[in-house]
Design a protein around this motif. Structure first.
Motif, mmCIF file in Angstrom:
data_model
loop_
_atom_site.group_PDB
_atom_site.id
_atom_site.type_symbol
_atom_site.label_atom_id
_atom_site.label_comp_id
_atom_site.label_asym_id
_atom_site.label_seq_id
_atom_site.Cartn_x
_atom_site.Cartn_y
_atom_site.Cartn_z
ATOM 1 N N LEU A 92 0.845 -1.137 0.034
ATOM 2 C CA LEU A 92 0.170 0.044 0.042
ATOM 3 C C LEU A 92 0.907 1.339 -0.087
ATOM 4 O O LEU A 92 1.570 1.407 0.882
ATOM 5 C CB LEU A 92 -0.879 -0.032 1.271
ATOM 6 C CG LEU A 92 -1.708 1.437 1.586
ATOM 7 C CD1 LEU A 92 -2.723 1.324 0.297
ATOM 8 C CD2 LEU A 92 -2.403 1.147 2.771
ATOM 9 N N ALA A 115 -8.301 5.844 4.181
ATOM 10 C CA ALA A 115 -7.318 4.374 4.059
ATOM 11 C C ALA A 115 -7.683 3.907 2.911
ATOM 12 O O ALA A 115 -8.898 3.567 2.498
ATOM 13 C CB ALA A 115 -7.341 3.487 5.398
ATOM 14 N N GLN A 116 -6.960 3.429 1.849
ATOM 15 C CA GLN A 116 -7.205 2.204 0.750
ATOM 16 C C GLN A 116 -6.177 1.258 1.006
ATOM 17 O O GLN A 116 -5.038 1.262 1.512
ATOM 18 C CB GLN A 116 -6.746 3.284 -0.436
ATOM 19 C CG GLN A 116 -7.465 4.511 -0.547
ATOM 20 C CD GLN A 116 -7.238 5.359 -1.916
ATOM 21 O OE1 GLN A 116 -7.236 4.709 -3.101
ATOM 22 N NE2 GLN A 116 -6.562 6.228 -1.895
ATOM 23 N N SER A 117 -6.525 0.208 0.216
ATOM 24 C CA SER A 117 -5.836 -1.108 0.593
ATOM 25 C C SER A 117 -5.712 -1.852 -0.800
ATOM 26 O O SER A 117 -6.706 -1.572 -1.528
ATOM 27 C CB SER A 117 -6.273 -1.923 1.595
ATOM 28 O OG SER A 117 -7.726 -2.287 1.480
ATOM 29 N N THR A 155 -5.476 -6.130 -1.602
ATOM 30 C CA THR A 155 -5.199 -7.470 -1.250
ATOM 31 C C THR A 155 -5.156 -8.397 -2.258
ATOM 32 O O THR A 155 -5.465 -8.111 -3.417
ATOM 33 C CB THR A 155 -6.535 -7.809 -0.445
ATOM 34 O OG1 THR A 155 -7.820 -7.831 -1.425
ATOM 35 C CG2 THR A 155 -6.953 -6.904 0.831
ATOM 36 N N SER A 189 -9.711 -1.557 -2.376
ATOM 37 C CA SER A 189 -10.806 -1.163 -2.084
ATOM 38 C C SER A 189 -10.999 0.189 -2.921
ATOM 39 O O SER A 189 -10.338 0.585 -3.725
ATOM 40 C CB SER A 189 -10.528 -0.206 -0.574
ATOM 41 O OG SER A 189 -9.193 0.487 -0.572
ATOM 42 N N SER A 210 -11.355 3.152 -4.914
ATOM 43 C CA SER A 210 -10.009 4.077 -4.805
ATOM 44 C C SER A 210 -10.366 5.063 -5.864
ATOM 45 O O SER A 210 -10.659 5.023 -6.968
ATOM 46 C CB SER A 210 -8.755 3.309 -5.426
ATOM 47 O OG SER A 210 -7.880 3.963 -5.399
ATOM 48 N N GLU A 235 1.936 -6.308 3.497
ATOM 49 C CA GLU A 235 1.489 -7.156 4.273
ATOM 50 C C GLU A 235 1.863 -8.417 3.529
ATOM 51 O O GLU A 235 1.526 -8.784 2.686
ATOM 52 C CB GLU A 235 0.044 -6.958 4.514
ATOM 53 C CG GLU A 235 -0.725 -7.782 5.474
ATOM 54 C CD GLU A 235 -2.144 -7.529 5.618
ATOM 55 O OE1 GLU A 235 -2.896 -8.671 5.677
ATOM 56 O OE2 GLU A 235 -2.672 -6.538 5.484
#
Length: 127
Positions: A12, A20-22, A24, A45, A47, A125
């Motif tokens: 990220l 917050a943006q993410s 995965t 997410s 965006s 992550e």
């Protein structure tokens, strides 16, 4: 015929002035036979980000940029080493594909997003 294990990590980029943006990557590891097609999934997410990236990292080496997508361009982008990715805003996906894989494609892959190219990584992550 050899098989390879692909490791996936999400990254990220810090986005200033935005919530917050993410990203995965639903698969932790993928095993692919040499010569088979490859698809690595990346979900994000909702965006307003302008840039989406895929990176590759070989053992004991730094990150290498595979491809970059700038929103507003066409949805399919071609990268280096035969990789391509398709941006689908409605599905919030940016999946990486390669029609023919080789043993030297064994590496860690990172999907990332950001609002500028010069942003520094905010974190990664490992799944």
């Amino acid at each position: 015929m050899f098989s390879m294990t692909i490791m996936l990590l999400g990254m990220l980029f810090t986005v200033r002035g935005m919530g917050a943006q993410s990203v995965t990557q639903p698969d932790d590891h993928i095993t692919v036979s040499e010569g088979a097609p490859l698809e690595l999934k990346c979900n994000f997410s909702y965006s307003t980000s302008l840039y989406f990236f895929w990176y590759i990292q070989y053992p004991s080496q730094g990150l290498q940029l595979l491809l970059k997508y700038i929103t507003g361009d066409n949805r399919m982008v071609k990268g280096i080493k035969g990789f391509e990715a398709e941006f689908k805003k409605s599905e919030t996906t940016f999946h990486l594909r390669k029609p023919l894989t080789y043993l030297n494609d064994s590496a860690e892959y990172f999907c990332a997003l950001g609002d500028t190219v010069t942003e520094t990584a905010g974190g990664a992550e490992h799944k």
